[in-house]
Design a protein around this motif. Structure first.
Motif, short mmCIF file in Angstrom:
data_model
loop_
_atom_site.label_atom_id
_atom_site.label_comp_id
_atom_site.label_asym_id
_atom_site.label_seq_id
_atom_site.Cartn_x
_atom_site.Cartn_y
_atom_site.Cartn_z
N ARG A 1 23.34 63.54 -6.97
CA ARG A 1 23.83 64.92 -7.03
C ARG A 1 24.96 65.12 -6.02
N ASP A 2 24.76 64.66 -4.78
CA ASP A 2 25.79 64.79 -3.75
C ASP A 2 27.03 63.97 -4.10
N LEU A 3 26.80 62.81 -4.71
CA LEU A 3 27.92 61.96 -5.12
C LEU A 3 28.81 62.66 -6.14
N LEU A 4 28.20 63.34 -7.11
CA LEU A 4 28.99 64.04 -8.11
C LEU A 4 29.82 65.15 -7.47
N PHE A 5 29.24 65.84 -6.50
CA PHE A 5 30.02 66.83 -5.76
C PHE A 5 31.22 66.18 -5.08
N ASP A 6 30.99 65.03 -4.43
CA ASP A 6 32.07 64.34 -3.73
C ASP A 6 33.16 63.88 -4.68
N LEU A 7 32.76 63.41 -5.85
CA LEU A 7 33.75 62.94 -6.83
C LEU A 7 34.70 64.05 -7.23
N VAL A 8 34.13 65.20 -7.51
CA VAL A 8 34.95 66.34 -7.92
C VAL A 8 35.88 66.76 -6.79
N ARG A 9 35.36 66.73 -5.56
CA ARG A 9 36.13 67.19 -4.42
C ARG A 9 37.22 66.18 -4.02
N HIS A 10 36.85 64.89 -3.93
CA HIS A 10 37.79 63.88 -3.41
C HIS A 10 38.63 63.21 -4.50
N GLU A 11 38.07 63.04 -5.68
CA GLU A 11 38.78 62.31 -6.74
C GLU A 11 39.43 63.25 -7.76
N ASN A 12 39.08 64.54 -7.70
CA ASN A 12 39.56 65.52 -8.69
C ASN A 12 39.23 65.08 -10.11
N THR A 13 38.06 64.48 -10.27
CA THR A 13 37.61 64.01 -11.57
C THR A 13 36.77 65.09 -12.25
N SER A 14 37.04 65.33 -13.51
CA SER A 14 36.17 66.21 -14.29
C SER A 14 34.94 65.41 -14.69
N CYS A 15 33.80 66.06 -14.63
CA CYS A 15 32.54 65.35 -14.91
C CYS A 15 31.72 66.14 -15.92
N LEU A 16 31.22 65.44 -16.93
CA LEU A 16 30.30 66.03 -17.89
C LEU A 16 29.10 65.11 -18.01
N PHE A 17 27.90 65.66 -17.83
CA PHE A 17 26.71 64.85 -18.00
C PHE A 17 25.72 65.55 -18.91
N VAL A 18 24.92 64.75 -19.60
CA VAL A 18 23.88 65.30 -20.47
C VAL A 18 22.52 64.93 -19.88
N THR A 19 21.56 65.80 -20.08
CA THR A 19 20.23 65.59 -19.52
C THR A 19 19.21 66.39 -20.31
N HIS A 20 17.95 65.98 -20.22
CA HIS A 20 16.88 66.76 -20.84
C HIS A 20 16.18 67.64 -19.82
N ASP A 21 16.55 67.49 -18.54
CA ASP A 21 15.92 68.23 -17.45
C ASP A 21 16.98 69.08 -16.75
N ALA B 1 30.65 54.00 -9.54
CA ALA B 1 31.78 53.49 -8.76
C ALA B 1 32.72 52.68 -9.66
N ARG B 2 32.15 51.83 -10.49
CA ARG B 2 32.97 51.01 -11.39
C ARG B 2 33.71 51.88 -12.39
N ALA B 3 33.03 52.94 -12.87
CA ALA B 3 33.65 53.81 -13.88
C ALA B 3 34.84 54.59 -13.33
N ILE B 4 34.77 54.99 -12.04
CA ILE B 4 35.84 55.80 -11.47
C ILE B 4 36.84 54.98 -10.68
N ALA B 5 36.71 53.65 -10.71
CA ALA B 5 37.54 52.78 -9.87
C ALA B 5 39.03 53.03 -10.06
N ASP B 6 39.47 53.15 -11.31
CA ASP B 6 40.90 53.35 -11.56
C ASP B 6 41.24 54.83 -11.77
N LYS B 7 40.39 55.71 -11.23
CA LYS B 7 40.63 57.16 -11.18
C LYS B 7 40.86 57.77 -12.56
N PRO B 8 39.87 57.72 -13.44
CA PRO B 8 40.01 58.35 -14.75
C PRO B 8 40.03 59.87 -14.61
#
Length: 329
Positions: A173-193, A145-152
């Motif tokens: 997982r659901d939050l990331l879907f919502d971010l893309v849909r409502h904030e039009n934010t591009s998201c990249l995440f790294v994971t080992h799983d 929430a803090r990271a996307i506050a000013d709509k990066p």
């Protein structure tokens, strides 16, 4: 649009990132999967402008992202990176942590935006608590929430699911879907799983020793992995030499040592199938994974919804499909 072109980064004799190139479109989610030490965190720092590449560059909408050697304060105002440690202010509330990211905005808008983010990130019930009095999942959502506050334009996440239990993983997982849909934010995440990556990413990449060895839609990476490493990083898999296909009555290819990828769902229990012995049963809730041995050199893992399979039981196994995938290595 975020683009990386032939990024490389080395530390002494360690090649952390090696000629990595890709493009992340607006409103899309990309996941990069790799084992520990594959260069995931280093790549995120390069993308966020927090580290200088040895060669190559990162661009946002065509403009180069400067590194620490070019600017007084590293980073880019339109790119946010959420670290594994969350980096929240410990002695102020969840609400105040989010509000701090908007401290340069007008008061009424700031209050409106904080309320919006608290609702979006499912933090209403804990907004007046300090970070040490909330769960790991709530800390993670506060950091987002803090990271996307000013709509990066771009949100980068380092192992967003690694410290979370299943309910919180589903919320993120659901939050990331919502971010893309409502904030039009591009998201990249790294994971080992790859479990979560397969379900939410538009594009999935496989990192190995700093190199991006495959980049494609998740279904393509899962069903047609480029290498044995990519196959293993995206789920349970049976990797066998082609000569063992004769077990199922299939014609042996010219190169008998060629590697074949078989996912567990491509096999099924079948009384008329090839006989083998059950060596292990792993109950997964909706199904079980079972290991069946046919000879000293051949053993397969497959899925079943039957609950009457026992260790040392003799069972028959057949292929549900013959569209086999041949691996490069």
């Amino acid at each position: 649009m975020l683009s990386a072109t032939k990024l490389t980064k080395s530390f002494s004799d360690v090649h952390a990132v090696r000629t990595v190139s890709f493009t992340l479109e607006p409103g899309h989610i990309m996941a990069l999967v790799g084992a520990s030490g594959s260069g995931k965190s280093t790549l995120l720092n390069l993308l966020a402008g927090l580290a200088d590449p040895d060669t190559g560059d990162v661009r946002l909408n065509g403009e180069r992202i400067p590194g620490p050697s070019d600017v007084l304060v590293p980073g880019h105002p339109d790119i946010r990176l959420v670290h594994q440690e969350y980096q929240l202010m410990p002695n102020v509330t969840i609400r105040e942590n989010i509000d701090y990211a908007l401290r340069f905005f007008e008061k009424n808008y700031r209050e409106f935006r904080v309320n919006e983010l608290i609702k979006l990130c499912r933090l209403t019930d804990v907004q007046d608590r300090i970070p040490r009095h909330v769960s790991g999942g709530e800390k993670q959502r506060t950091a987002i929430a803090r990271a996307i506050a000013d709509k990066p334009a771009v949100l980068l996440l380092d192992e967003p699911f690694s410290h979370l239990d299943l309910p919180n993983r589903l919320i993120i997982r659901d939050l990331l879907f919502d971010l893309v849909r409502h904030e039009n934010t591009s998201c990249l995440f790294v994971t080992h799983d790859a479990t979560d990556a397969l379900s939410i990413a538009d594009t999935l990449g496989i990192l190995r020793s700093g190199k991006l060895i495959q980049l494609a839609p998740p279904v393509d990476v899962y069903r047609r992995p480029a290498t044995a490493y990519a196959a293993r990083m995206t789920g349970v898999v049976n990797i066998i030499k082609a000569k063992h296909l004769s077990l199922f009555g299939l014609t042996e290819p010219e190169n008998s040592d060629e590697l074949i990828c078989l996912r567990p769902e491509q096999l099924k229990l079948d009384e008329a199938g090839v006989k083998g012995t059950v060596q292990a049963v792993y109950f997964k809730g909706s199904h079980s994974e079972i290991d069946v041995t046919f000879s000293r050199y051949v053993s397969f893992r497959l899925l079943t919804t039957r609950d009457d399979v026992r260790i040392n039981q003799q069972v028959g196994v057949s292929l549900t499909e013959t569209a086999l995938w041949r691996l490069k290595s």
